[in-house]
Design an enzyme around this catalytic site. Structure first.
Site, PDB file in Angstrom:
ATOM      1  N   ASP A  66       1.074  -1.398   0.269  1.00 19.04           N
ATOM      2  CA  ASP A  66      -0.030  -0.243  -0.002  1.00 19.04           C
ATOM      3  C   ASP A  66       0.712   1.710   0.257  1.00 19.04           C
ATOM      4  O   ASP A  66       1.812   0.796   0.206  1.00 19.04           O
ATOM      5  CB  ASP A  66      -0.608  -0.091   1.313  1.00 19.04           C
ATOM      6  N   ASP A 117       0.044   5.356   0.944  1.00 15.23           N
ATOM      7  CA  ASP A 117      -0.542   6.536   2.452  1.00 15.23           C
ATOM      8  C   ASP A 117      -0.495   5.381   2.976  1.00 15.23           C
ATOM      9  O   ASP A 117      -1.329   4.181   3.729  1.00 15.23           O
ATOM     10  CB  ASP A 117      -1.705   6.560   1.987  1.00 15.23           C
ATOM     11  N   HIS A 153     -11.267   5.614  -8.474  1.00 13.41           N
ATOM     12  CA  HIS A 153     -13.015   6.398  -8.307  1.00 13.41           C
ATOM     13  C   HIS A 153     -13.496   6.295  -6.827  1.00 13.41           C
ATOM     14  O   HIS A 153     -12.628   5.988  -5.531  1.00 13.41           O
ATOM     15  CB  HIS A 153     -13.431   4.405  -8.643  1.00 13.41           C
ATOM     16  N   CYS A 164     -16.505   0.140  -7.812  1.00 14.42           N
ATOM     17  CA  CYS A 164     -16.312   0.093  -8.484  1.00 14.42           C
ATOM     18  C   CYS A 164     -15.399  -1.915  -8.199  1.00 14.42           C
ATOM     19  O   CYS A 164     -15.500  -2.116  -6.837  1.00 14.42           O
ATOM     20  CB  CYS A 164     -14.727   0.101  -8.954  1.00 14.42           C
ATOM     21  N   ARG A 185     -11.526  -0.542  -5.919  1.00 13.52           N
ATOM     22  CA  ARG A 185     -10.808  -0.418  -4.390  1.00 13.52           C
ATOM     23  C   ARG A 185     -11.257  -1.187  -3.722  1.00 13.52           C
ATOM     24  O   ARG A 185     -12.063  -1.660  -2.844  1.00 13.52           O
ATOM     25  CB  ARG A 185     -12.783   0.825  -4.003  1.00 13.52           C
TER      26      ARG A 185
END
Length: 196
Positions: free
Chosen positions: A7, A9, A91, A97, A100
């Site tokens: 990942d 952040d 998105h 979607c 995500r």
């Protein structure tokens, strides 16, 4: 190809309220860039999988995102590391979607792109969404405690976390443990016939 999915952040860089919208706001977490470099040097390609709802909400555009990643890549290069690719969900949360996180779409795209069996791929993130997405895709989930999404208790983890989720203080600790385990596994693997 050996890959690790990470990942962005809260895992590689400092997480900010309201999203990182400019390169100047991107700041690596202590030890994270060196961790990626060490993974690279151990033979692993690092691929980022990240939700970018700020794009869907119009808070920044793809050119700003590219500039943020150029800053990240420049700092990584300075310590001898690199990210193979960045897969992101552009998105907003209400767009329905399948890419995500906690849905596994980004991970499935990565598996398809690199032709890897995801059950052998380790994935690292700082929130329940990250590890749920990883587990849903069949990856080995790892949680780091450096973002805003750390649970109140990690021993044991709350029941909504996937079974088998491994917990690390940060990306540096993950890299140290993971590389040591990978090297031990390689040494104990049976040698092919005629190997010296």
């Amino acid at each position: 190809m050996k890959i690790v999915i990470v990942d962005r952040d809260g895992t590689i860089n400092v997480e900010r309220e309201g999203y990182i919208q400019t390169p100047e706001e991107w700041e690596p977490l202590p030890g994270s860039l060196d961790a990626i470099a060490r993974l690279n040097h151990a033979g692993f390609h690092v691929v980022i999988a990240a939700n970018m709802p700020g794009l869907g909400r119009g808070l920044f555009d793809v050119s700003a995102l590219n500039a943020i990643h150029a800053r990240m890549n420049k700092q990584l290069s300075a310590v001898g590391g690199r990210v193979e690719a960045v897969f992101f969900c552009p998105h907003a949360p209400d767009e329905g979607c399948n890419c995500r996180k906690p849905l596994p779409g980004l991970f499935l795209q990565i598996g398809e792109r690199y032709k890897v069996d995801l059950k052998n791929v380790h994935a690292v993130g700082d929130s329940i969404r990250d590890v749920q997405a990883a587990a849903a895709a069949g990856c080995v989930p790892h949680l780091v405690l450096t973002g805003m999404g750390a649970p109140a208790s990690t021993n044991p983890l709350p029941p909504e976390f996937p079974r088998g989720t491994r917990v690390h203080t940060d990306l540096a600790e993950f890299a140290t443990t993971f590389i040591a385990e990978a090297e031990a596994a390689a040494q104990s693997a049976p040698k092919p016939p005629n190997a010296p």
